[in-house]
Write a protein that holds these residues in place. Structure first.
Motif, PDB file in Angstrom:
ATOM      1  N   SER A  90       0.965  -1.218   0.050  1.00 48.27           N
ATOM      2  CA  SER A  90      -0.156   0.144   0.106  1.00 48.27           C
ATOM      3  C   SER A  90       0.846   1.248  -0.012  1.00 48.27           C
ATOM      4  O   SER A  90       0.666   2.253  -0.597  1.00 48.27           O
ATOM      5  N   ALA A  91       2.037   1.217   0.704  1.00 45.56           N
ATOM      6  CA  ALA A  91       2.820   2.535   0.699  1.00 45.56           C
ATOM      7  C   ALA A  91       3.423   2.554  -0.253  1.00 45.56           C
ATOM      8  O   ALA A  91       3.787   3.578  -0.840  1.00 45.56           O
ATOM      9  N   VAL A  92       3.746   1.616  -1.101  1.00 43.50           N
ATOM     10  CA  VAL A  92       4.710   1.564  -2.526  1.00 43.50           C
ATOM     11  C   VAL A  92       3.620   2.442  -3.473  1.00 43.50           C
ATOM     12  O   VAL A  92       3.989   3.355  -4.257  1.00 43.50           O
ATOM     13  N   GLN A  93       2.529   1.796  -3.436  1.00 46.72           N
ATOM     14  CA  GLN A  93       1.206   2.539  -4.336  1.00 46.72           C
ATOM     15  C   GLN A  93       1.218   3.766  -3.937  1.00 46.72           C
ATOM     16  O   GLN A  93       0.725   4.762  -5.025  1.00 46.72           O
ATOM     17  N   ALA A  94       1.211   4.304  -2.878  1.00 43.98           N
ATOM     18  CA  ALA A  94       0.742   5.628  -2.108  1.00 43.98           C
ATOM     19  C   ALA A  94       2.234   6.596  -2.451  1.00 43.98           C
ATOM     20  O   ALA A  94       1.998   7.668  -2.378  1.00 43.98           O
ATOM     21  N   GLY A  95       3.136   5.971  -2.700  1.00 44.01           N
ATOM     22  CA  GLY A  95       4.348   6.760  -3.377  1.00 44.01           C
ATOM     23  C   GLY A  95       5.120   7.059  -2.014  1.00 44.01           C
ATOM     24  O   GLY A  95       6.258   7.996  -2.081  1.00 44.01           O
ATOM     25  N   ASN A  96       4.842   6.233  -0.691  1.00 38.86           N
ATOM     26  CA  ASN A  96       5.579   6.738   0.359  1.00 38.86           C
ATOM     27  C   ASN A  96       6.213   5.545   1.328  1.00 38.86           C
ATOM     28  O   ASN A  96       5.854   5.422   2.441  1.00 38.86           O
ATOM     29  N   PRO A  97       6.973   4.701   0.462  1.00 40.23           N
ATOM     30  CA  PRO A  97       7.153   3.547   1.086  1.00 40.23           C
ATOM     31  C   PRO A  97       8.379   3.511   2.107  1.00 40.23           C
ATOM     32  O   PRO A  97       9.325   4.545   2.190  1.00 40.23           O
ATOM     33  N   ALA A  98       8.755   2.632   2.876  1.00 43.01           N
ATOM     34  CA  ALA A  98      10.130   2.405   3.596  1.00 43.01           C
ATOM     35  C   ALA A  98      11.135   2.122   2.491  1.00 43.01           C
ATOM     36  O   ALA A  98      10.672   1.950   1.467  1.00 43.01           O
ATOM     37  N   ASP A  99      12.317   2.207   3.069  1.00 38.68           N
ATOM     38  CA  ASP A  99      13.381   1.746   2.071  1.00 38.68           C
ATOM     39  C   ASP A  99      13.790   0.390   2.019  1.00 38.68           C
ATOM     40  O   ASP A  99      13.970  -0.074   0.727  1.00 38.68           O
ATOM     41  N   VAL A 100      13.959  -0.240   3.062  1.00 36.97           N
ATOM     42  CA  VAL A 100      14.130  -1.490   3.097  1.00 36.97           C
ATOM     43  C   VAL A 100      13.094  -2.448   3.682  1.00 36.97           C
ATOM     44  O   VAL A 100      12.658  -1.854   4.844  1.00 36.97           O
ATOM     45  N   ALA A 101      12.845  -3.674   3.161  1.00 35.45           N
ATOM     46  CA  ALA A 101      11.732  -4.393   3.658  1.00 35.45           C
ATOM     47  C   ALA A 101      12.179  -5.844   4.018  1.00 35.45           C
ATOM     48  O   ALA A 101      12.901  -6.400   2.963  1.00 35.45           O
ATOM     49  N   GLN A 102      11.832  -6.187   5.115  1.00 31.99           N
ATOM     50  CA  GLN A 102      12.113  -7.903   5.213  1.00 31.99           C
ATOM     51  C   GLN A 102      10.877  -8.642   4.478  1.00 31.99           C
ATOM     52  O   GLN A 102       9.779  -8.515   4.623  1.00 31.99           O
ATOM     53  N   LEU A 103      11.411  -9.582   3.422  1.00 32.21           N
ATOM     54  CA  LEU A 103      10.478 -10.349   2.615  1.00 32.21           C
ATOM     55  C   LEU A 103      11.020 -11.840   2.723  1.00 32.21           C
ATOM     56  O   LEU A 103      11.877 -12.254   2.814  1.00 32.21           O
ATOM     57  N   GLY A 104       9.854 -12.717   3.004  1.00 31.65           N
ATOM     58  CA  GLY A 104      10.224 -14.101   2.657  1.00 31.65           C
ATOM     59  C   GLY A 104      10.562 -14.210   1.332  1.00 31.65           C
ATOM     60  O   GLY A 104       9.692 -13.932   0.334  1.00 31.65           O
ATOM     61  N   SER A 314      14.092 -15.673   4.260  1.00 33.59           N
ATOM     62  CA  SER A 314      13.775 -14.515   4.233  1.00 33.59           C
ATOM     63  C   SER A 314      14.851 -13.657   3.910  1.00 33.59           C
ATOM     64  O   SER A 314      16.062 -13.787   3.655  1.00 33.59           O
ATOM     65  N   ALA A 315      14.757 -12.155   3.176  1.00 33.27           N
ATOM     66  CA  ALA A 315      15.516 -11.586   2.581  1.00 33.27           C
ATOM     67  C   ALA A 315      15.227 -10.027   2.782  1.00 33.27           C
ATOM     68  O   ALA A 315      14.462  -9.575   3.506  1.00 33.27           O
ATOM     69  N   SER A 316      16.336  -9.252   2.365  1.00 34.62           N
ATOM     70  CA  SER A 316      16.052  -7.768   2.672  1.00 34.62           C
ATOM     71  C   SER A 316      15.833  -7.073   1.301  1.00 34.62           C
ATOM     72  O   SER A 316      16.869  -7.391   0.456  1.00 34.62           O
ATOM     73  N   ALA A 317      14.833  -6.394   0.857  1.00 31.84           N
ATOM     74  CA  ALA A 317      14.553  -5.812  -0.315  1.00 31.84           C
ATOM     75  C   ALA A 317      14.318  -4.241  -0.277  1.00 31.84           C
ATOM     76  O   ALA A 317      14.076  -3.927   0.744  1.00 31.84           O
ATOM     77  N   VAL A 318      14.835  -3.955  -1.232  1.00 39.05           N
ATOM     78  CA  VAL A 318      14.576  -1.973  -1.456  1.00 39.05           C
ATOM     79  C   VAL A 318      13.353  -1.979  -2.075  1.00 39.05           C
ATOM     80  O   VAL A 318      12.856  -2.224  -3.259  1.00 39.05           O
ATOM     81  N   LEU A 319      12.439  -1.336  -1.448  1.00 37.11           N
ATOM     82  CA  LEU A 319      10.959  -1.104  -2.078  1.00 37.11           C
ATOM     83  C   LEU A 319      10.851   0.028  -2.956  1.00 37.11           C
ATOM     84  O   LEU A 319      11.779   1.128  -2.937  1.00 37.11           O
ATOM     85  N   LYS A 320      10.149  -0.262  -4.137  1.00 37.04           N
ATOM     86  CA  LYS A 320      10.240   0.618  -5.269  1.00 37.04           C
ATOM     87  C   LYS A 320       9.713   2.072  -4.650  1.00 37.04           C
ATOM     88  O   LYS A 320       8.823   2.297  -3.954  1.00 37.04           O
ATOM     89  N   GLY A 321      10.414   3.181  -5.112  1.00 34.86           N
ATOM     90  CA  GLY A 321      10.205   4.559  -4.901  1.00 34.86           C
ATOM     91  C   GLY A 321      11.049   5.213  -3.617  1.00 34.86           C
ATOM     92  O   GLY A 321      10.810   6.124  -3.230  1.00 34.86           O
ATOM     93  N   SER A 322      11.905   4.155  -3.053  1.00 36.16           N
ATOM     94  CA  SER A 322      12.831   4.471  -2.037  1.00 36.16           C
ATOM     95  C   SER A 322      13.710   5.711  -2.417  1.00 36.16           C
ATOM     96  O   SER A 322      14.070   5.868  -3.638  1.00 36.16           O
TER      97      SER A 322
END
Length: 444
Positions: A90-104, A314-322
């Motif tokens: 939702s944050a990516v879609q809104a254009g205000n994501p966190a920078d790094v995210a924990q993802l399985g 799990s991994a660390s990924a950079v969210l689109k829009g960081s």
């Protein structure tokens, strides 16, 4: 749900024609932020990291203490598709994501399908040698890097050695021996069971099938092959059906209050889980210290050495829009490869390290607190061997959240309704094929 329907469908329709069989033709995710910003101790770049791992703040604090030019703020999120993942997308879609995210590992395809990840190849692409190849490749699609692996969850069996010894049960090295052990344990006390049948845990159910030789997803001719109800899976389902029918396992959700009590009082004598479960077990049942041990997964054929994982890892990924993809990617790399950080992650139960060289991870070499809980056993030897025996050809598909919810619902319905577990997997097969097709993904 996230993003324009027509653009999303166009991306999804290309499924199957990429490295590891995800989605072909995904648009290159160019860095969305100011990767060339000048940072210093007086003007550090500030990035946000979202994670659900307990006590991972210790690793974040270590990074901040050793870096003047970047400051990381941790934001704790709930694990899973309905918690942290929904918030991230939702944050990516809104254009205000966190920078790094924990993802399985299982969630990375979902995020790529939603165009929610930055391409970080330019920042970390030359670091593949630091990691176990199969874990590194979980974040690589079309030769582009979208995530840095953190840890896997190789399966092992935590068991009450004192109960096994008191009943004269040798550790079961095959599933046939496991069945015999189940009968002996339950015959000794009608309140005791070899394990809980965790109908609430799709990763557990999937891991059991994977260890039994199943491989549910593959690609050919630019489309997905879905074989959830294959012969190997139904073999595993029939085995657990026998244990359920004979009353040899307790039907209860793991991590529930009832399950916690059964782990503490010995009414559940084993727990098949990932390496990270050590920290949970010690926290849940501290009074049972010295009574537990860990063994390898029972095998379907004597002499085999086949393992699996709990949802991969799990991994660390950079969210689109960081706004700071370069610094975000560099933090993700440090977090998962620096020996100080990896040692912290291992201590807090993040899983089996993704790095190839674990010789500098002191907690894997000597950990008096952990080893004493397991009667002096170095349990990491078991998980090192388990990790090496994982079938690395397993692929996670898009819509893994759909897979998890469908499997859990169908298995729960089968258990509660007294219908065969095999039917639950056949229903999940149908559900998954329908869901993929509904999203415009080609299925053979």
């Amino acid at each position: 749900m996230f993003g324009p329907r027509n653009n999303r469908t166009a991306r999804l329709a290309l499924a199957g024609a990429v490295t590891l069989g995800l989605v072909g033709g995904l648009a290159a995710c160019s860095s969305g932020g100011d990767s060339g910003s000048t940072a210093s101790a007086d003007n550090p770049v500030e990035i946000t990291f979202q994670s659900w791992v307990p006590n991972i703040d210790q690793a974040v604090d270590a990074f901040n203490a050793s870096h003047d030019d970047v400051k990381v703020t941790l934001e704790t999120v709930t694990a899973g598709p309905d918690g942290g993942y929904a918030k991230m997308l939702s944050a990516v879609q809104a254009g205000n994501p966190a920078d790094v995210a924990q993802l399985g590992y299982d969630a990375i395809p979902d995020f790529l399908v939603n165009d929610a990840l930055e391409d970080i190849t330019d920042y970390v692409g030359d670091s593949s040698d630091l990691f176990v190849p199969w874990q590194w490749n979980t974040g690589v699609f079309n030769d582009k890097v979208y995530a840095v692996p953190q840890a896997s969850g190789p399966l092992g069996q935590f068991y009450r050695k004192d109960i096994f010894d008191s009943l004269g049960i040798a550790y079961p090295t095959t599933w046939d021996e496991y069945y015999q052990a189940a009968k002996t344990i339950h015959a000794s006390d009608p309140n005791k069971y070899i394990t809980a049948f965790a109908f609430n845990q799709a990763p557990w159910l999937i891991g059991l099938s994977q260890q039994g030789g199943a491989n549910w997803f593959s690609t050919s001719d630019d489309a997905w092959n879905v074989t959830i109800d294959d012969e190997s899976t139904l073999k595993v389902a029939d085995f657990w059906q026998k244990l359920i029918d004979e009353g040899l396992v307790k039907i209860e959700a793991d991590f529930s209050s009832e399950w916690n009590a059964d782990i503490q009082n010995g009414n559940v004598a084993t727990w098949i889980s990932g390496s990270w479960a050590d920290a949970i077990l010690r926290g849940t049942a501290p009074d049972t210290a010295g009574k537990w041990a860990v063994g390898a997964m029972p095998q379907w054929q004597a002499g085999e050495d086949v393992s699996a994982t709990w949802a991969g890892g799990s991994a660390s990924a950079v969210l689109k829009g960081s706004k700071h993809p370069k610094e975000a990617a560099e933090f993700a790399l440090w977090l998962n490869s620096d020996p100080e950080s990896v040692n912290i992650l291992t201590n807090v139960g993040a899983g089996w390290p993704a790095i190839a060289d674990t010789s500098e991870i002191t907690s894997l070499q000597s950990d008096p607190e952990v080893f004493s809980f397991y009667g002096g056993q170095d349990i990491w030897d078991v998980f090192a061997a388990s990790d090496a025996a994982v079938d690395t050809s397993w692929k996670w598909p898009p819509l893994s959240s759909t897979l998890f919810s469908s499997l859990t619902d169908n298995v729960k319905s089968a258990v509660e309704g007294g219908t065969p577990l095999t039917d639950a997997y056949t229903k999940t097969q149908d559900d998954m094929v329908a869901a993929l097709k509904a999203k415009g993904i080609s299925v053979n």
